[in-house]
Each structure stands twice: as structure tokens, then as C-alpha cells.
Design a protein around this motif. Structure first.
Motif, PDB file in Angstrom:
ATOM      1  N   ILE A 170      25.796  95.907 131.255  1.00 22.09           N
ATOM      2  CA  ILE A 170      26.157  97.332 131.370  1.00 22.09           C
ATOM      3  C   ILE A 170      27.654  97.492 131.182  1.00 22.09           C
ATOM      4  CG2 ILE A 170      25.862  99.403 132.728  1.00 22.09           C
ATOM      5  CD1 ILE A 170      23.942  97.921 134.468  1.00 22.09           C
ATOM      6  N   CYS A 171      28.011  98.269 130.201  1.00 19.82           N
ATOM      7  CA  CYS A 171      29.430  98.452 129.878  1.00 19.82           C
ATOM      8  C   CYS A 171      30.165  99.060 131.079  1.00 19.82           C
ATOM      9  CB  CYS A 171      29.565  99.363 128.662  1.00 19.82           C
ATOM     10  SG  CYS A 171      31.267  99.600 128.139  1.00 19.82           S
ATOM     11  N   THR A 172      31.361  98.581 131.320  1.00 22.29           N
ATOM     12  CA  THR A 172      32.138  99.090 132.453  1.00 22.29           C
ATOM     13  C   THR A 172      32.878 100.381 132.105  1.00 22.29           C
ATOM     14  OG1 THR A 172      33.905  97.605 131.770  1.00 22.29           O
ATOM     15  CG2 THR A 172      32.452  96.856 133.535  1.00 22.29           C
ATOM     16  N   HIS A 173      32.647 100.897 130.908  1.00 23.39           N
ATOM     17  CA  HIS A 173      33.213 102.211 130.585  1.00 23.39           C
ATOM     18  C   HIS A 173      32.283 103.273 131.162  1.00 23.39           C
ATOM     19  CE1 HIS A 173      34.147 105.488 127.453  1.00 23.39           C
ATOM     20  NE2 HIS A 173      34.954 105.611 128.480  1.00 23.39           N
ATOM     21  N   VAL A 174      31.235 103.637 130.455  1.00 22.00           N
ATOM     22  CA  VAL A 174      30.298 104.604 131.023  1.00 22.00           C
ATOM     23  C   VAL A 174      28.857 104.107 130.991  1.00 22.00           C
ATOM     24  CG1 VAL A 174      31.704 106.668 130.731  1.00 22.00           C
ATOM     25  CG2 VAL A 174      30.267 105.927 128.852  1.00 22.00           C
ATOM     26  N   GLY A 175      28.674 102.822 130.867  1.00 20.49           N
ATOM     27  CA  GLY A 175      27.358 102.271 131.161  1.00 20.49           C
ATOM     28  C   GLY A 175      26.408 102.051 130.008  1.00 20.49           C
ATOM     29  N   CYS A 176      26.873 102.106 128.788  1.00 23.49           N
ATOM     30  CA  CYS A 176      25.973 101.787 127.671  1.00 23.49           C
ATOM     31  C   CYS A 176      25.639 100.293 127.702  1.00 23.49           C
ATOM     32  CB  CYS A 176      26.641 102.100 126.337  1.00 23.49           C
ATOM     33  SG  CYS A 176      26.750 103.849 125.977  1.00 23.49           S
ATOM     34  N   PRO A 177      24.526  99.919 127.102  1.00 19.88           N
ATOM     35  CA  PRO A 177      24.243  98.477 127.031  1.00 19.88           C
ATOM     36  C   PRO A 177      25.145  97.806 126.006  1.00 19.88           C
ATOM     37  CG  PRO A 177      22.453  99.754 126.048  1.00 19.88           C
ATOM     38  CD  PRO A 177      23.430 100.743 126.598  1.00 19.88           C
ATOM     39  N   LEU A 229      30.621  93.503 121.985  1.00 18.04           N
ATOM     40  CA  LEU A 229      31.050  94.845 121.590  1.00 18.04           C
ATOM     41  C   LEU A 229      30.081  95.871 122.147  1.00 18.04           C
ATOM     42  CD1 LEU A 229      32.969  96.530 119.659  1.00 18.04           C
ATOM     43  CD2 LEU A 229      31.104  96.400 118.030  1.00 18.04           C
ATOM     44  N   CYS A 230      30.627  96.913 122.755  1.00 19.90           N
ATOM     45  CA  CYS A 230      29.792  98.026 123.197  1.00 19.90           C
ATOM     46  C   CYS A 230      29.702  99.037 122.050  1.00 19.90           C
ATOM     47  CB  CYS A 230      30.394  98.696 124.429  1.00 19.90           C
ATOM     48  SG  CYS A 230      29.427 100.128 124.946  1.00 19.90           S
ATOM     49  N   PRO A 231      28.497  99.377 121.628  1.00 18.51           N
ATOM     50  CA  PRO A 231      28.387 100.254 120.462  1.00 18.51           C
ATOM     51  C   PRO A 231      28.778 101.698 120.740  1.00 18.51           C
ATOM     52  CG  PRO A 231      26.215  99.770 121.358  1.00 18.51           C
ATOM     53  CD  PRO A 231      27.192  98.952 122.139  1.00 18.51           C
ATOM     54  N   CYS A 232      28.858 102.079 122.010  1.00 16.34           N
ATOM     55  CA  CYS A 232      29.113 103.503 122.285  1.00 16.34           C
ATOM     56  C   CYS A 232      30.540 103.910 121.934  1.00 16.34           C
ATOM     57  CB  CYS A 232      28.813 103.817 123.729  1.00 16.34           C
ATOM     58  SG  CYS A 232      27.052 103.856 124.057  1.00 16.34           S
ATOM     59  N   HIS A 233      31.523 103.176 122.478  1.00 18.34           N
ATOM     60  CA  HIS A 233      32.917 103.563 122.217  1.00 18.34           C
ATOM     61  C   HIS A 233      33.760 102.350 121.855  1.00 18.34           C
ATOM     62  CE1 HIS A 233      31.116 106.213 125.355  1.00 18.34           C
ATOM     63  NE2 HIS A 233      31.400 107.103 124.433  1.00 18.34           N
ATOM     64  N   GLN A 234      33.083 101.331 121.399  1.00 17.62           N
ATOM     65  CA  GLN A 234      33.755 100.139 120.835  1.00 17.62           C
ATOM     66  C   GLN A 234      34.592  99.349 121.827  1.00 17.62           C
ATOM     67  OE1 GLN A 234      33.642 103.088 118.696  1.00 17.62           O
ATOM     68  NE2 GLN A 234      31.753 102.035 118.174  1.00 17.62           N
ATOM     69  N   SER A 235      34.287  99.420 123.103  1.00 24.25           N
ATOM     70  CA  SER A 235      34.967  98.491 124.011  1.00 24.25           C
ATOM     71  C   SER A 235      34.572  97.074 123.628  1.00 24.25           C
ATOM     72  CB  SER A 235      34.569  98.764 125.462  1.00 24.25           C
ATOM     73  OG  SER A 235      35.215  99.915 125.924  1.00 24.25           O
ATOM     74  N   THR A 236      35.549  96.172 123.647  1.00 23.47           N
ATOM     75  CA  THR A 236      35.299  94.804 123.207  1.00 23.47           C
ATOM     76  C   THR A 236      35.719  93.851 124.323  1.00 23.47           C
ATOM     77  OG1 THR A 236      35.813  95.545 120.972  1.00 23.47           O
ATOM     78  CG2 THR A 236      35.710  93.169 121.322  1.00 23.47           C
ATOM     79  N   GLY A 256      39.388  99.036 123.493  1.00 24.13           N
ATOM     80  CA  GLY A 256      38.506 100.139 123.848  1.00 24.13           C
ATOM     81  C   GLY A 256      38.782 100.713 125.221  1.00 24.13           C
ATOM     82  N   PRO A 257      37.982 101.718 125.596  1.00 26.80           N
ATOM     83  CA  PRO A 257      38.277 102.490 126.808  1.00 26.80           C
ATOM     84  C   PRO A 257      37.832 101.831 128.108  1.00 26.80           C
ATOM     85  CG  PRO A 257      36.361 103.392 125.687  1.00 26.80           C
ATOM     86  CD  PRO A 257      36.873 102.284 124.811  1.00 26.80           C
ATOM     87  N   ALA A 258      37.022 100.780 128.064  1.00 26.78           N
ATOM     88  CA  ALA A 258      36.595 100.149 129.319  1.00 26.78           C
ATOM     89  C   ALA A 258      37.825  99.600 130.038  1.00 26.78           C
ATOM     90  CB  ALA A 258      35.590  99.037 129.041  1.00 26.78           C
TER      91      ALA A 258
HETATM   92  S1  FES Z   1      30.170 102.910 127.259  1.00 22.76           S
HETATM   93 FE1  FES Z   1      30.901 101.105 126.407  1.00 22.76          FE
HETATM   94  S2  FES Z   1      32.715 101.674 125.460  1.00 22.76           S
HETATM   95 FE2  FES Z   1      32.016 103.489 126.328  1.00 22.76          FE
END
Ligand code: FES
Length: 375
Positions: free
Chosen positions: A298-305, A317-324, A336-338
Motif C-alpha cells: 500500500i503506497c504511503t502517499h494515498v494508498g494505491c497498490p 513504482l506506484c502507478p497513481c502518482h509515480q512515487s518510486t 514522487g509525493p509519498a
Molecule cells: S498513491 Fe502512490 S504515489 Fe500517490
């Protein structure tokens, strides 16, 4: 002021109303020192072109028939749509070379509806272009600001209204109204905040890795095997080759009576194997097994897988906002934003050679939230 011809045929002025060196390119506009137009002159209107329908009654009749034909096309399209809607089998397929099996009722309905809408649209546009009045009218731009008298009129009207309502002479009404309106904002605000859903509390601090819920309603930790998702089969160390990645869920999660999806969403883990010498974090080595490491998905930005693993760079890589996240370094955020690394799950190998989690996550998974520090 003096004018002289330039090699390009323009006329240059060396002083006067256009500044020290202004160039008039033609009758339309004037270029100032900075190369930008100082002002534009009104170019006027092109000579008006009469339409065929304006020149003769025969032309107008022809335009009328064209418009009527387009509207008739729409009528036919609608009739076909209605008939096809009731007459055609909704799941009948026809083979179209190059496309494959196609549900032809959808194709017929879509085509008929397209003609139905297109006929109305094209007919209206053609009607406007050929038969509706074709006059060119110049309307000069007016100042946007109202006159002083009009502005004063608005102020007077408002003052009259206030005077008529007696609000200034009735302080009781004035203050109670102010209080009523001010307090009314509170339920609105509460509704807005409440509408955001329940507070996370420790909802992200406890996952199924904390153990199954016992009769006392509390989780009871025990080492759980890491299971492939969705096959739900245990994973042996030998299954995990360097460069591979597994989507993992905890053993026993699917046996829950309810809330399986929510529990799975919080407990999902990615399992990867890296060459051990690429891992730079001692804690990561200690919490893994021979280069095999497990991290919350679970991404530590807003929780996308976080589902994209680049095995050459060892980046997730998180596909939602490209946190790496750098898997070789505690899944540290490198882009990225995480704001936080992905939490690591400590793993080991049981007597039968299967991977197990030897402790739950030591921090809340997923996005940051305000009680997270007390997790
Ligand atoms: S939820 Fe993963 S970068 Fe935003």
C-alpha cells in the motif's frame, strides 16, 4: 516627426506619436520599439457575400429541402433504433473479418442513434447557415464600468433595503440573526468533515499479520505463512528466484467469516528477491532472508497498490502518482509525493522451508494520518 521608406517597403517613423523608432507595416497596425504593436487600426469588414438562398427563391427552396432531408434522416434513424431495440436479439453475434465476433444489435442501435442525433445537429446547423438571417452587425464595445449614477443607484437601493428592514434600529434582530447564521455554519462544517468517513484511528496499524481475531475480539499473533495471491498457496524459499516478485497475502486470511476484502487490502505484501549484495540497509538484510524481502504493497502517499517492480534498478513504482521506492534501501522514497518508506514485513523460513512472517508490521501501513504517531 519624419517618415522614410525601409528596404522591406515599410514606413518608419523616427519620432512623434509612435515613439523614437516605430515602424508602420501597413495600414493595419503599428510596431513600437519593443517589436509589439502599439495599437491596431480597425481593418473593417470584408465585403459581404450573398448566400445562394439570399440570391434566389430557388436557392432558398433547395436549402429548405436539404434541411428537411437531414431532419428526415434523423427521423429514420430514430425509427430504426426503436424497431431494432425491440426486434433484435440482445446477444446475437456476427463474425466480422478483422474484428471478430460482434454483438450486432449494439452495432445497429449505435449506428441508428448516431444518424438520429447527427440528422438533428446537421439539419440545425445547415438551417442556420443557409436560411436564418445573414446580417453582419457591428456592435461597439462599451465601457465595462457602470456610470457613477448607476453605481450610486445600487448603493442607494441597498441602503434603502437595510433601512426598510429596520435591521439597524432593531439590534435584537441584528445580533440574533448574526448568531443564527454563524452557528448554522457548525452543522454544515460537521457534516462536511463527517462526510469524509470515519477517522482512521488504528485501522491501518492492525493488519491480518497481527494474527487472527480471537473470541475476545483482539488479534492473537502467530507466525503466518506468506501465501501467493490469488492462488493462496504457500511460498518456498526456492520458489523465489532473483528478480522475481510475488503478490502475497497472509495465511488464513481467506478463512475469515467477513471483511476479507478489507483485511486483504491492508495486509497485501510484495515479496522480491534481490542479490544480497545490492541491499544497502542492515535492517533490511536482518528482516529478510537471503535477499528475499517483503514490503507492504500500500503506497504511503494515498494508498494505491504499488505494483510495478523494475528488477534492474530494484525500484517499486506506484502507478497513481509515480512515487518510486528503492527496494535496496528500506524502500526509501526516491521520487514522487509519498513521504514515508513502505513498511517492511520481517520474514523467516519455517521448518518445512516456507516463508513466514515472524512479526506484524511495526508501523501503520498506507497513507499518513494524524494518529499514526501513536500507532
Ligand atoms: S498513491 Fe502512490 S504515489 Fe500517490
Amino acid at each position: 516627426m519624419s517618415d522614410h521608406d525601409t528596404p522591406g517597403g515599410e514606413v518608419a517613423r523616427t519620432d512623434g506619436e509612435f515613439g523614437a523608432t516605430a515602424v508602420r507595416l501597413d495600414e493595419g497596425h503599428v510596431i513600437g520599439d519593443g517589436g509589439l504593436p502599439d495599437r491596431f487600426e480597425n481593418p473593417g469588414l470584408e465585403p459581404h457575400q450573398q448566400r445562394m438562398s439570399d440570391q434566389s427563391e430557388a436557392g432558398a427552396k433547395r436549402a429548405e429541402k436539404q434541411v428537411a432531408a437531414l431532419f428526415s434522416l434523423s427521423i429514420i434513424g430514430t425509427i430504426v433504433f426503436v424497431v431494432a431495440y425491440f426486434a433484435l436479439d440482445a446477444h446475437a453475434y456476427v463474425f466480422i473479418p478483422g474484428i471478430g465476433d460482434m454483438d450486432y444489435s449494439n452495432a445497429v442501435l449505435g449506428t441508428a442513434l448516431a444518424f438520429s442525433l447527427l440528422g438533428i445537429g446537421l439539419g440545425a446547423v445547415h438551417w442556420a447557415k443557409t436560411l436564418m438571417p445573414d446580417e453582419e452587425i457591428v456592435e461597439m464595445r462599451h465601457p465595462m464600468r457602470s456610470s457613477d449614477a448607476a453605481r450610486q443607484g445600487v448603493v442607494d437601493t441597498m441602503l434603502d433595503g437595510a433601512e426598510g428592514s429596520q435591521i439597524n434600529r432593531r439590534p435584537l434582530i441584528k445580533y440574533t440573526l448574526g448568531g443564527a447564521l454563524g452557528l448554522f455554519a457548525i452543522p454544515l462544517g460537521l457534516q462536511l468533515v463527517g462526510g469524509l468517513g470515519p477517522l482512521p484511528k488504528n485501522g491501518l496499524s492492525l493488519t491480518y499479520w497481527n494474527g487472527p481475531i480471537g473470541p475476545d475480539g483482539k488479534p492473537h499473533f502467530k507466525p503466518l505463512r506468506l501465501m501467493r495471491d490469488p492462488e493462496n498457496t504457500a511460498i518456498k524459499v526456492s520458489d523465489v528466484t532473483v528478480g522475481s516478485v510475488f503478490h502475497v497475502q497472509p495465511e488464513g486470511l481467506l478463512d475469515m467469516d467477513s471483511g476479507v476484502l478489507e483485511a486483504k487490502a491492508k495486509a497485501s505484501v510484495l515479496l522480491m528477491r534481490l542479490p544480497p549484495d545490492t541491499i544497502t540497509s542492515r535492517k533490511e538484510i536482518a528482516w529478510g532472508h537471503d535477499g528475499i524481502v517483503a514490503y507492504s504493497k500500500i503506497c504511503t502517499h494515498v494508498g494505491c497498490p504499488v505494483g510495478l517492480y523494475e528488477q534492474n534498478t530494484h525500484h517499486l513504482l506506484c502507478p497513481c502518482h509515480q512515487s518510486t521506492f528503492d527496494v535496496t534501501d528500506d524502500c526509501r522514497v526516491i521520487f514522487g509525493p509519498a513521504k514515508r518508506p513502505l513498511p517492511q514485513l520481517k520474514i523467516a523460513v519455517d521448518d518445512e522451508g516456507y516463508l513466514i512472517a515472524t512479526q506484524p508490521f511495526r508501523e501503520a501501513v498506507g497513507p499518513s494520518f494524524w494518529e499514526r504517531g501513536s500507532a
